[in-house]
Motif scaffolding. Structure first.
Motif, PDB file in Angstrom:
ATOM      1  N   LEU A 117       0.850  -1.048   0.119  1.00 11.83           N
ATOM      2  CA  LEU A 117       0.012   0.045  -0.115  1.00 11.83           C
ATOM      3  C   LEU A 117       0.928   1.246  -0.059  1.00 11.83           C
ATOM      4  O   LEU A 117       1.225   1.772   0.988  1.00 11.83           O
ATOM      5  N   ASP A 122      -2.970   6.090   0.075  1.00 14.12           N
ATOM      6  CA  ASP A 122      -3.226   4.797   0.514  1.00 14.12           C
ATOM      7  C   ASP A 122      -3.073   4.790   2.088  1.00 14.12           C
ATOM      8  O   ASP A 122      -3.735   3.976   2.796  1.00 14.12           O
ATOM      9  N   TYR A 185      -4.212   3.815   6.644  1.00 10.52           N
ATOM     10  CA  TYR A 185      -4.124   2.734   5.452  1.00 10.52           C
ATOM     11  C   TYR A 185      -5.742   2.085   5.323  1.00 10.52           C
ATOM     12  O   TYR A 185      -5.826   1.216   4.540  1.00 10.52           O
ATOM     13  N   GLY A 188      -6.149   2.603   1.519  1.00 10.16           N
ATOM     14  CA  GLY A 188      -5.607   1.565   0.806  1.00 10.16           C
ATOM     15  C   GLY A 188      -6.017   0.282   0.639  1.00 10.16           C
ATOM     16  O   GLY A 188      -5.915  -0.407  -0.134  1.00 10.16           O
TER      17      GLY A 188
END
Length: 370
Positions: A117, A122, A185, A188
């Motif tokens: 990622l 992301d 994250y 992502g």
């Protein structure tokens, strides 16, 4: 068997070193120390939103570092235990070390996916919108099933979520819903879930018990940060207020606190009705609108790049089928990932699909690269 064990151990050691390099462990330790110092400031919570972002980032980095350090320790320990067991002819301990190595491999594989990622957005938190599409009341019910699936997935991982807006359908299910997954994250990770999801089942809403195919769309956006400079002039926004509504269209609020926000130049409409006040709903709706405009800008830039390369998007829209009749199967149409345990998937066990989607996306990016 000892030779196999050594081969797998060397392979995992190499993979873990690669993960440590990608995550830049020393930089991570420095950032954690810096964030811990900031978190100790007495005026930290004067700005609640900034404090939440800081503590969320700190918690996530500490978790990542702890996972890597624990894996390194487990690999060292299992190597030592296996060597001693082999020397002493202790078959029970040898078998135990082999099971432990298999367990370590699973965790390292999961962590390796996280290192893939590295897209521009992301590392952001995610805004997820689910909409019912073709299929009438079954589609609305399916949209609600998907919303529950993602919220259960987040709950399983202890990721905080916040539901901004739910538009209920008349008979059952939802027309649409928007919620945030508030962990680094998340964008992502969940962006590979974007697209059209398809459900095949015996309709519980058909008194003749016929098989029905219905569709729901999933959109995943990165949460906008201050550095994105998505400024929207006041004269480009129209704001309407209305009363929040619940299932069946019933009013659940006696005041006009829900907010519908229209971006006049693009026609993008967002709404938020789950906060307690109109001011909070307006702020939440603005965040969603900014995220949509950020993606519009990103898509325009990508279209320009595709035009330069002379090719279109390689992404198909329909991405997963959930078949509950005449057999049970969930299958990803891009990665071929599948399972017969449909109940578990709809209860949020979707990590295998997400991980295979992330690996598939990386392969596509490698193929598409000039």
């Amino acid at each position: 068997m000892a030779a196999d064990f050594s081969v797998v151990l060397d392979e995992l050691n190499t993979t873990l070193k690669s993960i440590e390099a990608v995550l830049r462990i020393d930089d991570m330790r420095n950032e954690i120390a810096d964030l811990e110092q900031q978190a100790a400031a007495p005026d930290l919570w004067n700005d609640v939103e900034a404090a939440q972002a800081l503590t969320s980032r700190l918690s996530y980095l500490q978790g990542d570092l702890r996972r890597v350090e624990e894996l390194r320790s487990r690999l060292d320990d299992v190597a030592l235990m296996h060597e001693m067991a082999e020397e002493e002819g202790d078959e029970a301990t040898t078998a135990e070390t082999e099971r432990e190595l298999a367990s370590i491999r699973t965790v390292i594989d999961e962590l390796e996916v996280r290192t893939l990622l590295n897209g521009e957005y992301d590392s952001r938190e995610a805004l997820v919108t689910i909409r019912s599409e073709a299929g009438g009341v079954d589609a609305a019910d399916f949209a609600e099933m998907l919303m529950r699936m993602y919220l259960r997935w987040a709950e399983r991982h202890k990721y905080p979520t916040e539901v901004y807006d739910v538009s209920y359908a008349e008979e059952a299910g939802i027309k649409s819903a928007t919620f945030a997954v508030k962990v680094p994250y998340a964008y992502g990770t969940l962006s590979v879930e974007q697209g059209t999801h398809r459900l095949v089942r015996i309709s519980p809403f058909d008194n003749q018990g016929r098989r029905q195919t219905s569709f729901a769309g999933v959109e995943v956006l990165p949460v906008v940060e201050q550095t994105d400079h998505v400024d929207i002039p006041e004269n480009e926004i129209r704001v309407d207020v209305f009363r929040s509504s619940g299932p069946g269209g019933q009013s659940v609020n006696t005041t006009d606190s829900a907010v519908r926000m229209t971006h006049i130049p693009t026609g993008i409409v967002v709404s938020c009705q789950n906060e307690k006040s109109q001011i909070q709903n307006r702020a939440a709706a603005l965040r969603v609108l900014q995220a949509r405009l950020l993606v519009v800008r990103q898509q325009e830039q990508k279209a320009e790049m595709d035009a330069l390369k002379g090719e279109g998007s390689s992404w198909g829209n329909q991405m997963r089928s959930y078949v509950l009749h005449p057999y049970q199967m969930v299958k990803d149409l891009r990665t071929e990932q599948e399972t017969g345990n449909t109940a578990a998937v709809l209860d949020g066990e979707i990590d295998a699909f997400i991980e295979s989607g992330i690996r598939w996306r990386r392969q596509q990016e490698t193929v598409d690269a000039p």
